[in-house]
Design an enzyme around this catalytic site. Structure first.
Site, mmCIF file in Angstrom:
data_model
loop_
_atom_site.group_PDB
_atom_site.id
_atom_site.type_symbol
_atom_site.label_atom_id
_atom_site.label_comp_id
_atom_site.label_asym_id
_atom_site.label_seq_id
_atom_site.Cartn_x
_atom_site.Cartn_y
_atom_site.Cartn_z
ATOM 1 N N HIS A 128 1.004 -0.826 0.534
ATOM 2 C CA HIS A 128 0.082 0.123 -0.462
ATOM 3 C C HIS A 128 0.728 1.461 -0.424
ATOM 4 O O HIS A 128 0.264 2.694 -0.041
ATOM 5 C CB HIS A 128 -0.851 -0.122 1.523
ATOM 6 C CG HIS A 128 -1.708 -1.431 1.355
ATOM 7 N ND1 HIS A 128 -2.707 -1.364 0.287
ATOM 8 C CD2 HIS A 128 -1.875 -2.322 2.688
ATOM 9 C CE1 HIS A 128 -3.943 -2.428 0.068
ATOM 10 N NE2 HIS A 128 -3.304 -3.444 1.264
ATOM 11 N N GLU B 71 -4.522 -12.378 7.789
ATOM 12 C CA GLU B 71 -5.712 -11.379 7.532
ATOM 13 C C GLU B 71 -6.893 -11.414 6.570
ATOM 14 O O GLU B 71 -8.100 -10.590 6.248
ATOM 15 C CB GLU B 71 -5.253 -9.793 7.205
ATOM 16 C CG GLU B 71 -4.215 -9.461 5.884
ATOM 17 C CD GLU B 71 -3.708 -8.225 4.845
ATOM 18 O OE1 GLU B 71 -3.450 -7.738 5.790
ATOM 19 O OE2 GLU B 71 -3.218 -9.074 3.987
ATOM 20 N N ASP C 281 -7.554 -6.002 7.452
ATOM 21 C CA ASP C 281 -8.242 -6.990 6.292
ATOM 22 C C ASP C 281 -8.638 -7.685 7.351
ATOM 23 O O ASP C 281 -9.711 -8.397 7.093
ATOM 24 C CB ASP C 281 -7.327 -7.176 5.390
ATOM 25 C CG ASP C 281 -7.265 -6.548 4.379
ATOM 26 O OD1 ASP C 281 -7.611 -5.862 4.352
ATOM 27 O OD2 ASP C 281 -6.064 -6.219 4.297
HETATM 28 C C1 3PY Z 1 -3.679 -4.448 7.584
HETATM 29 O O1 3PY Z 1 -4.402 -4.395 8.639
HETATM 30 O O2 3PY Z 1 -4.660 -5.107 6.575
HETATM 31 C C2 3PY Z 1 -3.049 -4.767 7.400
HETATM 32 O O3 3PY Z 1 -2.517 -4.971 6.227
HETATM 33 C C3 3PY Z 1 -1.827 -3.161 7.745
HETATM 34 O O4 3PY Z 1 -1.590 -2.651 6.937
HETATM 35 MG MG MG Z 2 -3.851 -5.722 5.286
#
Ligand code: 3PY
Ligand code: MG
Length: 261
Positions: free
Chosen positions: A50, A154, A180
């Site tokens: 990102h 995630e 996520d």
């Molecule tokens: C998330 O919180 O999804 C991440 O990938 C941290 O940046």
């Molecule tokens: Mg993430």
């Protein structure tokens, strides 16, 4: 500290049971990562998923972080396993792979992180050899232990497959993305540290401890990172470089009586 420690320090300190605190760099400026290390962070994540880091600026960022005497971590783009090899070639101490879904994904990631027989990483550590100060053969022998492969947890599928992911040889630990994960667990709500993620965090910390591996977590503040370290997340990041800069700017502007937006 010898230059050998620059890459080795991360795995040495984590394996010794230390809790570390990481900067999270999205602006894409290598010297800013170095500055954050000089401000006291143990390590810095250079974010290619990102954040604005390209292959070129991430390679430079790793060298800048080494200049400040610290190991660098790179988060590669989704599915960017070949980039993981390149980042290790450049001397990254660890690579974080986002949106891993299964043990098969983790195995594919590890293949690019570790030399045979554990993996299938191709030889060419152009910057890692000079940065570590190791002879090529010594580097080859130590590389699989020196460089950490950290799949992210995630997604719902990754959480369900956590034990299998942790059991993949060459997976050194996992890194949790609470944003996520919250979207996945709530069926579409962004609530990074809401009750669904909170419950999952204790489960993840327990499973990682059982596997004797490393748990990492993206945190928003120093106080939160400290609390999460106490809950078993040995590698905690704090905000982003942009958020830290913006927060410091706002604080100073409040001091002079000028408000931001
Ligand atoms: C998330 O919180 O999804 C991440 O990938 C941290 O940046
Ligand atoms: Mg993430």
């Amino acid at each position: 500290m010898t230059i050998d420690d620059v890459t080795g320090a991360l795995q040495q300190r984590l394996r010794a049971g230390e809790s570390l605190c990481s900067a999270w760099c999205v602006i894409g400026e290598p010297s800013l990562a170095e500055l954050l290390i000089r401000s006291g962070f143990d390590t810095a994540v250079l974010d290619m998923q990102h954040g604005a880091f390209s292959v070129d600026t991430a390679i430079r960022g790793i060298a800048h972080v080494a200049l400040a005497g610290a190991p660098a971590i790179v988060r590669v783009p989704v599915g960017g396993f070949a980039t993981a090899s390149r980042m290790f070639d450049a001397g990254a101490a660890a690579v974080i792979a986002p949106m891993i879904e299964s043990a098969a994904d983790a195995r594919a990631f590890v293949a690019f992180c570790k030399y045979p027989p554990m993996g299938a990483r191709s030889w060419g550590p152009q910057r890692a050899v000079p940065l570590t100060g190791l002879a090529p053969t010594a580097y080859f022998e130590r590389a699989n232990a020196l460089h950490l492969a950290l799949p992210m947890i995630e997604t719902k599928a990754a959480l369900a497959a956590l034990d299998e992911i942790l059991a993949v040889p060459g997976v050194d630990g996992v890194f949790v993305g609470p944003a996520d994960l919250s979207v996945a667990l709530t069926g579409g709500r962004l609530d990074p540290f809401g009750p669904e993620v909170e419950r999952a965090l204790d489960h993840i910390a327990a499973r990682v401890k059982q596997a004797n591996k490393v748990a990492g977590l993206f945190c928003n503040t120093g106080a939160q990172a400290r609390a999460m370290q106490a809950r078993g997340f040995a590698l905690c990041s704090i905000a982003t470089d942009g958020q830290l800069m913006s927060g410091a700017a706002r604080a100073e502007l409040q001091g002079i009586g000028s408000g931001g937006t």
